[in-house]
Design a protein around this motif. Sequence first.
Motif, PDB file in Angstrom:
ATOM      1  N   ASN A 476       0.839  -1.190   0.000  1.00 50.15           N
ATOM      2  CA  ASN A 476       0.000   0.000   0.000  1.00 50.15           C
ATOM      3  C   ASN A 476       0.884   1.254   0.000  1.00 50.15           C
ATOM      4  OD1 ASN A 476      -2.408  -1.488   0.157  1.00 50.15           O
ATOM      5  ND2 ASN A 476      -2.172  -1.665   2.398  1.00 50.15           N
ATOM      6  N   THR A 477       0.343   2.352  -0.527  1.00 48.89           N
ATOM      7  CA  THR A 477       1.068   3.625  -0.582  1.00 48.89           C
ATOM      8  C   THR A 477       1.190   4.226   0.823  1.00 48.89           C
ATOM      9  OG1 THR A 477       0.265   4.025  -2.812  1.00 48.89           O
ATOM     10  CG2 THR A 477       1.071   5.936  -1.587  1.00 48.89           C
ATOM     11  N   LYS A 508       3.489  -2.340  -8.446  1.00 48.03           N
ATOM     12  CA  LYS A 508       2.746  -3.605  -8.470  1.00 48.03           C
ATOM     13  C   LYS A 508       2.291  -3.924  -9.885  1.00 48.03           C
ATOM     14  CE  LYS A 508      -0.135  -4.326  -5.144  1.00 48.03           C
ATOM     15  NZ  LYS A 508      -1.269  -4.193  -4.191  1.00 48.03           N
ATOM     16  N   ALA A 509       2.271  -5.235 -10.175  1.00 49.83           N
ATOM     17  CA  ALA A 509       1.758  -5.730 -11.459  1.00 49.83           C
ATOM     18  C   ALA A 509       1.237  -7.135 -11.237  1.00 49.83           C
ATOM     19  CB  ALA A 509       2.848  -5.712 -12.529  1.00 49.83           C
ATOM     20  N   ARG A 510       0.002  -7.395 -11.662  1.00 46.84           N
ATOM     21  CA  ARG A 510      -0.640  -8.704 -11.541  1.00 46.84           C
ATOM     22  C   ARG A 510      -0.639  -9.209 -10.099  1.00 46.84           C
ATOM     23  NH1 ARG A 510       1.602 -11.992 -16.881  1.00 46.84           N
ATOM     24  NH2 ARG A 510       0.889 -10.460 -18.433  1.00 46.84           N
ATOM     25  N   GLY A 511      -0.882  -8.302  -9.144  1.00 47.69           N
ATOM     26  CA  GLY A 511      -1.021  -8.699  -7.767  1.00 47.69           C
ATOM     27  C   GLY A 511       0.261  -8.892  -7.002  1.00 47.69           C
ATOM     28  N   GLN A 512       1.431  -8.654  -7.583  1.00 47.52           N
ATOM     29  CA  GLN A 512       2.689  -8.819  -6.864  1.00 47.52           C
ATOM     30  C   GLN A 512       3.483  -7.518  -6.901  1.00 47.52           C
ATOM     31  OE1 GLN A 512       5.479 -11.498  -8.785  1.00 47.52           O
ATOM     32  NE2 GLN A 512       4.286 -11.431 -10.705  1.00 47.52           N
ATOM     33  N   THR A 513       4.221  -7.260  -5.791  1.00 47.90           N
ATOM     34  CA  THR A 513       5.027  -6.042  -5.662  1.00 47.90           C
ATOM     35  C   THR A 513       6.435  -6.314  -6.194  1.00 47.90           C
ATOM     36  OG1 THR A 513       3.743  -5.409  -3.730  1.00 47.90           O
ATOM     37  CG2 THR A 513       5.866  -4.304  -4.062  1.00 47.90           C
ATOM     38  N   LEU A 514       6.875  -5.519  -7.201  1.00 45.84           N
ATOM     39  CA  LEU A 514       8.170  -5.731  -7.859  1.00 45.84           C
ATOM     40  C   LEU A 514       9.173  -4.655  -7.506  1.00 45.84           C
ATOM     41  CD1 LEU A 514       6.765  -6.693 -11.354  1.00 45.84           C
ATOM     42  CD2 LEU A 514       7.549  -8.232  -9.567  1.00 45.84           C
ATOM     43  N   GLY A 515       8.780  -3.644  -6.738  1.00 47.89           N
ATOM     44  CA  GLY A 515       9.695  -2.571  -6.361  1.00 47.89           C
ATOM     45  C   GLY A 515       8.983  -1.499  -5.582  1.00 47.89           C
ATOM     46  N   VAL A 516       9.735  -0.464  -5.196  1.00 48.51           N
ATOM     47  CA  VAL A 516       9.174   0.649  -4.419  1.00 48.51           C
ATOM     48  C   VAL A 516       9.768   1.942  -4.954  1.00 48.51           C
ATOM     49  CG1 VAL A 516       9.005   1.722  -2.149  1.00 48.51           C
ATOM     50  CG2 VAL A 516       8.807  -0.765  -2.365  1.00 48.51           C
ATOM     51  N   LEU A 517       8.935   2.980  -5.066  1.00 48.42           N
ATOM     52  CA  LEU A 517       9.352   4.309  -5.510  1.00 48.42           C
ATOM     53  C   LEU A 517       9.206   5.265  -4.327  1.00 48.42           C
ATOM     54  CD1 LEU A 517      10.228   6.225  -7.802  1.00 48.42           C
ATOM     55  CD2 LEU A 517       7.783   6.519  -8.321  1.00 48.42           C
ATOM     56  N   GLU A 534       0.852   7.169  -8.511  1.00 45.42           N
ATOM     57  CA  GLU A 534       0.370   5.793  -8.371  1.00 45.42           C
ATOM     58  C   GLU A 534       0.103   5.151  -9.729  1.00 45.42           C
ATOM     59  OE1 GLU A 534      -3.030   6.107  -5.879  1.00 45.42           O
ATOM     60  OE2 GLU A 534      -1.869   6.205  -4.006  1.00 45.42           O
ATOM     61  N   GLU A 535      -0.480   5.919 -10.689  1.00 41.65           N
ATOM     62  CA  GLU A 535      -0.698   5.356 -12.027  1.00 41.65           C
ATOM     63  C   GLU A 535       0.636   5.099 -12.720  1.00 41.65           C
ATOM     64  OE1 GLU A 535      -3.374   7.618 -14.358  1.00 41.65           O
ATOM     65  OE2 GLU A 535      -4.979   7.646 -12.853  1.00 41.65           O
ATOM     66  N   LEU A 536       1.604   6.020 -12.518  1.00 39.95           N
ATOM     67  CA  LEU A 536       2.924   5.802 -13.111  1.00 39.95           C
ATOM     68  C   LEU A 536       3.604   4.585 -12.480  1.00 39.95           C
ATOM     69  CD1 LEU A 536       5.222   6.715 -14.961  1.00 39.95           C
ATOM     70  CD2 LEU A 536       6.008   8.242 -13.128  1.00 39.95           C
ATOM     71  N   ALA A 537       3.406   4.377 -11.164  1.00 42.50           N
ATOM     72  CA  ALA A 537       3.985   3.207 -10.502  1.00 42.50           C
ATOM     73  C   ALA A 537       3.431   1.923 -11.092  1.00 42.50           C
ATOM     74  CB  ALA A 537       3.692   3.275  -9.002  1.00 42.50           C
ATOM     75  N   SER A 538       2.145   1.924 -11.478  1.00 44.50           N
ATOM     76  CA  SER A 538       1.566   0.738 -12.108  1.00 44.50           C
ATOM     77  C   SER A 538       2.228   0.460 -13.451  1.00 44.50           C
ATOM     78  CB  SER A 538       0.052   0.929 -12.285  1.00 44.50           C
ATOM     79  OG  SER A 538      -0.507  -0.176 -12.937  1.00 44.50           O
ATOM     80  N   LEU A 545       7.796  -6.208 -14.532  1.00 50.96           N
ATOM     81  CA  LEU A 545       7.315  -7.582 -14.687  1.00 50.96           C
ATOM     82  C   LEU A 545       7.719  -8.161 -16.029  1.00 50.96           C
ATOM     83  CD1 LEU A 545       5.634  -9.893 -13.511  1.00 50.96           C
ATOM     84  CD2 LEU A 545       3.603  -8.878 -14.576  1.00 50.96           C
ATOM     85  N   SER A 546       7.682  -7.332 -17.075  1.00 51.84           N
ATOM     86  CA  SER A 546       8.112  -7.810 -18.397  1.00 51.84           C
ATOM     87  C   SER A 546       9.582  -8.173 -18.384  1.00 51.84           C
ATOM     88  CB  SER A 546       7.828  -6.744 -19.450  1.00 51.84           C
ATOM     89  OG  SER A 546       6.444  -6.461 -19.507  1.00 51.84           O
ATOM     90  N   LEU A 547      10.417  -7.293 -17.748  1.00 52.68           N
ATOM     91  CA  LEU A 547      11.854  -7.588 -17.667  1.00 52.68           C
ATOM     92  C   LEU A 547      12.105  -8.848 -16.851  1.00 52.68           C
ATOM     93  CD1 LEU A 547      13.174  -3.955 -17.052  1.00 52.68           C
ATOM     94  CD2 LEU A 547      13.278  -5.261 -19.197  1.00 52.68           C
ATOM     95  N   LYS A 548      11.339  -8.995 -15.747  1.00 51.23           N
ATOM     96  CA  LYS A 548      11.509 -10.175 -14.908  1.00 51.23           C
ATOM     97  C   LYS A 548      11.092 -11.433 -15.646  1.00 51.23           C
ATOM     98  CE  LYS A 548      10.086 -12.095 -10.472  1.00 51.23           C
ATOM     99  NZ  LYS A 548       9.258 -11.891  -9.260  1.00 51.23           N
TER     100      LYS A 548
END
Length: 865
Positions: A476-477, A508-517, A534-538, A545-548
């Motif tokens: 959460n933010t 977050k992407a597809r329900g998982q957290t991949l980093g923090v800004l 928040e929209e940019l974080a998505s 997620l694509s890179l991962k």
Amino acid sequence: MKGKAVQTQFPSIIRRRMFYSTAAATLLVMFAVWSSWLLWQDTEEEHAYIEEVLYPSQRYLLSVSQLVERTNQATLFRILFDDEKYELEHNRLWKYELQPYIDSLRHKEQLWHSVDDRTLLQDVIISLQKLQIQQLTFIKKHKIDKAFESEREMYEQAISEIQQEANTPSLFDAPLATDSLTAAVPQQEDTLTGSLPEEVSPDWTEGGLFDAPLETGSLTGNNPLQQEFESKVAPVSDKVQAEIERLLLNFDGQMRLSRDLIARNRLLMLIEGFAVLIILFVLMLLGSRWAYMRLSSGLRRLHHFFGELAQTNVPESVPVSQDELGKLCVDGGQIRENMQIIRHFAEEVAQGHLEAELEGLPDGEVASSLKKMRQALIEVAQEERDRSWITEGLNLFAEILRHTDDVQAMYDELMRELVGYVGAQQAALFVLKAEEDEEETHLALTAFYAFDRKRLVKKEVGKGEGLVGQCWVEGNTIYLLKVPEQYVEISGGMGSEKPRSLLIVPLKARGQTLGVLELASFHPFGEKERRFIEELASDIGSTLLSLKSAEQTRRLLEESRLMTEQMRLQEEELQNEIDRLAGEVRKLKYESKEYRSLLDAIREKAIVMEFDSAGNFIYVNDRFCEVTGFSKEEILGKSRMMYAPADADPGEFNLLWSQLSSGIYLEKELKRSKKDGSPFWMRAQLFPIHNDKGEFKKVLCIATDITGKVQSTQRMMRSQQELSAKQVAFERACISIETDKHFHILDINEYTCRLLGIEREQALHAHIDELILGRLDFEDLTRRLEQDEVVTGDVLMAAQDFQYKYVRLTAVAARNINQEIEHVFFIGVDLSADKHHEIDLEGKVEALEKKVYRLERNIEELKQL
């Protein structure tokens, strides 16, 4: 206050006029409905009297008239042809056809309106009784005359023989007077109900007695019997017909009067309806004219006024009317003033003055809606500016996120542009790094802007560590306006200062957290900036997620190749182990089979026996001893033939043992003998057991005692056979009819169809009354069946060729689950042969009594001679 004073002075002129006209119309309609209801009720009563009383009475009288003619014909034919079957037909017509019609007329008599008709019906009934007496007297007189002639011939023959023997003149040469013999026979008087015989011969049908041809001259005018009939019986018959004709004429007159009354009532209802419609039309026309005269002028002015309002124009003021329309005029003036205020407000808003006030407009729903509209326009304008700013920013950073050739350069450019776009002073990007061991997963600082480099050297964040770790765990933010001490400082050329707001957003992407800004600023972040970040974080999360996914795909391909090789080696080792275990399983299977069978038998508490290879008992359990009565000392070591029944086939025993010695498993039902010699049955499972060398060693028998079941089955089979035999005998010798609760036939057996000479399909769904002659009180029968009575009685049933059968019927009701009668069963026995034999015996006894009477008279006369 002025408006209220004017409002109270408006008179209700139009309302009073409309009320008076409506009240008059309502009273008129109520009077019309009341009078029409009376006429309709009178009409229905007359119509019901015609249909339910007069028509049936006419039909009954016509039937009585026809039956009177038939009784006259039967009486005359009885005399002319000297045949007793016409006398029986005469009795049947009076008892089974005329009497029911007379009873029906007496029932309808209670509903007749005319007292004269009732008196006339009593005359008809009295005349019918006289006619019956005359007909019976005429028939009896004919019998007496016939008897007299027969006696006279016998006397003449006896006298002739005496004269011949004595050769003396006879004293009885002169003919005997008929009056003397007639006087010697006692006269009998019969009534309408008591003169008829109890039974009717079934050897003829209605109308069949009058088909025989008359002898020549039997019906000529010179026949004395016919002349005597016309002089004594015909006048009474003519009187009956005349009285019936008078009743029919009276009924015709009553029906004409009733029809005239019905037609007159219908005409009155029609005239009354037209009159009411005309009066209602006049009343409504006068009321409408009164209202129109008062409303027309005011409505024209209001129509023009509200027409201008409908066109969204501000009309001229309308004069105030001194009636119900006055309030509308005052309200119209107020609406005109409000329209002027709303027009002025709309002009201000159209010029962009969104802060304009509604001065003078009452605080109502329209004023509230206009204020809400003004506030909504202000908010929409602000939201449109914020939306445009967010869209432009997302498009800008989407272009940066496409540069994935150099990921680190993309991260650096992203932080630099983000700080400048949202007005922040510091920014940091933490990306999820996963080691081979999942427990060592952490966030690594990938890019930053304007942070203290000493604080960020080798920066790694674990789960739940600091604000960044907490944001990673919760997803959460986190937005802080009070930044913790020593958390971060913003350095510049003139020194350093602690930021006033801190924003930490999960990627977050597809329900998982991949980093923090993480962003820090001297100024608080607004709603617009937080929503944009928040929209940019998505979007950043989707890119991570694509890179991962690309990295994982590459790593999985390599791992798959290595795992394929390892699985091939493991498969070879597994196959070797399976072959080894299969051999051990086969060995254990032979060793455990004996013990598993024994345990199953003991667990089920069954009869357990063991035989050696020669067929001798080597083991029995307590259950075996309990069932057979043998003790273990008496049975062990003995041959299996010891408990064989006396009627056992030795060949069957030997065949059973040969199959077991061959290794065949058997499951059979066996009959064996107890110690006391009584038989018992068991379901046995026989297991042949071999040793390791495959040699036949012994037999294990596990059995269940089924003696009670077998005996119960045998008793049930005997009972079913007896029941089937009884049912067949019943179907072949008894009448069986099944009906519903309204006595419509649902089923009928073949014996009944053969007995009555009818087709089964014709009888189905017909009423049982069609098979029974005479009247049957079905209401009383239903009442008795509802009281669970078994009703029994003798009836006549119609058979083929116009015959009938004497039947003794018994009625029994069958109920459903709601204890309501659903079916009725009629069971009957044919008594026709016994009844016919009884009638024949009565005839023979009557004939024998007549002969005895004649002989007694002859003896008395001979004694007088």
